[in-house]
Design a protein around this motif. Structure first.
Motif, PDB file in Angstrom:
ATOM      1  N   MET A  45       0.885  -1.311   0.079  1.00 25.97           N
ATOM      2  CA  MET A  45      -0.094   0.324   0.073  1.00 25.97           C
ATOM      3  C   MET A  45       0.861   1.256   0.098  1.00 25.97           C
ATOM      4  O   MET A  45       1.840   1.238   0.657  1.00 25.97           O
ATOM      5  N   GLN A  46       0.207   2.165  -0.763  1.00 25.61           N
ATOM      6  CA  GLN A  46       1.177   3.581  -0.568  1.00 25.61           C
ATOM      7  C   GLN A  46       0.632   4.408   0.051  1.00 25.61           C
ATOM      8  O   GLN A  46      -0.655   4.746   0.382  1.00 25.61           O
ATOM      9  N   ALA A  47       1.084   5.237   0.975  1.00 33.69           N
ATOM     10  CA  ALA A  47       0.693   6.200   1.971  1.00 33.69           C
ATOM     11  C   ALA A  47       1.468   7.521   1.797  1.00 33.69           C
ATOM     12  O   ALA A  47       2.740   7.442   1.945  1.00 33.69           O
ATOM     13  N   TRP A 104      -7.755   3.955   3.136  1.00 34.72           N
ATOM     14  CA  TRP A 104      -7.611   2.246   3.006  1.00 34.72           C
ATOM     15  C   TRP A 104      -8.595   1.656   2.177  1.00 34.72           C
ATOM     16  O   TRP A 104      -8.147   0.556   1.546  1.00 34.72           O
ATOM     17  N   SER A 137      -7.293   1.875  -1.198  1.00 36.95           N
ATOM     18  CA  SER A 137      -6.175   0.837  -1.359  1.00 36.95           C
ATOM     19  C   SER A 137      -6.500  -0.437  -1.052  1.00 36.95           C
ATOM     20  O   SER A 137      -5.945  -1.402  -1.934  1.00 36.95           O
ATOM     21  N   GLU A 162      -3.886   3.059  -5.725  1.00 33.97           N
ATOM     22  CA  GLU A 162      -2.758   3.459  -5.238  1.00 33.97           C
ATOM     23  C   GLU A 162      -2.474   5.060  -5.201  1.00 33.97           C
ATOM     24  O   GLU A 162      -1.535   5.540  -4.541  1.00 33.97           O
ATOM     25  N   GLU A 213       2.500   2.549   6.876  1.00 34.54           N
ATOM     26  CA  GLU A 213       2.879   2.656   5.915  1.00 34.54           C
ATOM     27  C   GLU A 213       3.673   3.971   5.317  1.00 34.54           C
ATOM     28  O   GLU A 213       4.577   3.716   4.545  1.00 34.54           O
ATOM     29  N   TYR A 214       3.182   4.979   5.901  1.00 36.22           N
ATOM     30  CA  TYR A 214       3.785   6.117   5.480  1.00 36.22           C
ATOM     31  C   TYR A 214       5.362   6.042   6.197  1.00 36.22           C
ATOM     32  O   TYR A 214       6.302   6.725   5.721  1.00 36.22           O
ATOM     33  N   HIS A 254       5.805  -1.786   6.038  1.00 34.56           N
ATOM     34  CA  HIS A 254       4.469  -1.865   5.176  1.00 34.56           C
ATOM     35  C   HIS A 254       3.982  -3.715   5.317  1.00 34.56           C
ATOM     36  O   HIS A 254       4.940  -4.199   6.080  1.00 34.56           O
TER      37      HIS A 254
END
Length: 280
Positions: free
Chosen positions: A1-3, A102, A105, A110, A249-250, A254
């Protein structure tokens, strides 16, 4: 996941699709009223209970996830596109916006960011606003996305994890609720046995997210030797848990998962164990 996070100034120059997720558990109409009172120009309103939740049943918590098909249909009505950036915001802390992040995601989308500091930072920057009922004619989109079931767990998986030292359940509620001292929202007080508490507000400093490095250091202390994939996030109903998951995630940690039903789902079955840490 991209944050990822964007500042108010960055958003003003981004040309993104914007979603206003403001909501109040104490007043379910307050978010819509705030949206119609003042909002970021071009924003759509995504309501926690009408858009970001499915039907409540006797065997669910307070904010169950909608089915993937229903979720995509709802977002399609807003004309959501997956080929341009998407930014979500709420009043400031980001808990409702994180739920929106979320859920997209979860569907493999993304390009979703949070407005760091939310509407408060937009207002503070003196950027343009619009107001009134949203009367735009929107061309619906047909979203062809697939949910990733590996990103969430149900009560059965959480119950099975209770006997494993490898799994860490992180509860995002306030300490007073986690300990069982007070419970203003759910029928029972306490926490899932063996879980640890990290109130989502610990991810913030002066109303915006802490740096990725700072968050990574703090969560590393919480995780110990565990891999991030061994973390399950919980809260009251699967909303503020998304804030902790976003923060991990940020921070580059991950693979943690969401117990979307959380405490309000856990207590539906009286056979499930609970822990009350408050001694009175």
């Amino acid at each position: 996941m991209q944050a990822s996070l964007v500042s108010a100034l960055q958003l003003s120059e981004l040309g993104a699709q914007v979603f206003d997720c403001r909501f109040s558990l104490a007043d379910r109409d307050a978010g819509r009223a705030a949206f119609e009172g003042r909002r970021i120009p071009g924003a759509h309103y995504a309501d926690l209970e009408r858009d970001l939740s499915g039907p409540i049943r006797a065997d669910t918590g307070r904010h169950p996830l909608p089915t993937p098909d229903l979720w995509l249909k709802r977002m399609g009505r807003y004309g959501l596109r997956t080929d341009t950036p998407i930014v979500a915001y709420d009043d400031g802390a980001g808990v409702f916006a994180a739920r929106f992040w979320w859920m997209l995601s979860w569907m493999g989308c993304e390009q979703v960011s949070l407005l760091d500091g939310g509407f408060h930072q937009w207002t503070k920057a003196g950027l343009p606003m619009e107001a009134g009922e949203d009367r735009r004619k929107i061309t619906p989109t047909a979203l062809m996305l697939d949910a990733d079931s590996a990103l969430q767990v149900d009560a059965g998986a959480v119950h099975n994890a209770l006997d494993s030292d490898a799994t860490l359940i992180v509860d995002a509620r306030e300490a007073i609720r986690f300990s069982g001292e007070q419970e203003p929202l759910d029928r029972k007080a306490g926490c899932i046995p063996g879980s640890v508490n990290r109130h989502f507000a610990q991810n913030l400093s002066q109303g915006v997210f802490k740096s990725a490095d700072e968050l990574k250091s703090e969560f590393a202390l919480l995780l110990g030797d565990r891999d991030p994939t061994e973390v399950i996030h919980s809260c009251g109903s699967g909303v503020t848990a998304c804030h902790n998951l976003f923060a991990m995630e940020y921070a580059g940690l991950h693979g943690s998962r969401l117990y979307s039903g959380s405490w309000s789902d856990w207590i539906v079955d009286p056979a499930r164990p609970i822990e009350v840490q408050y001694a009175g």
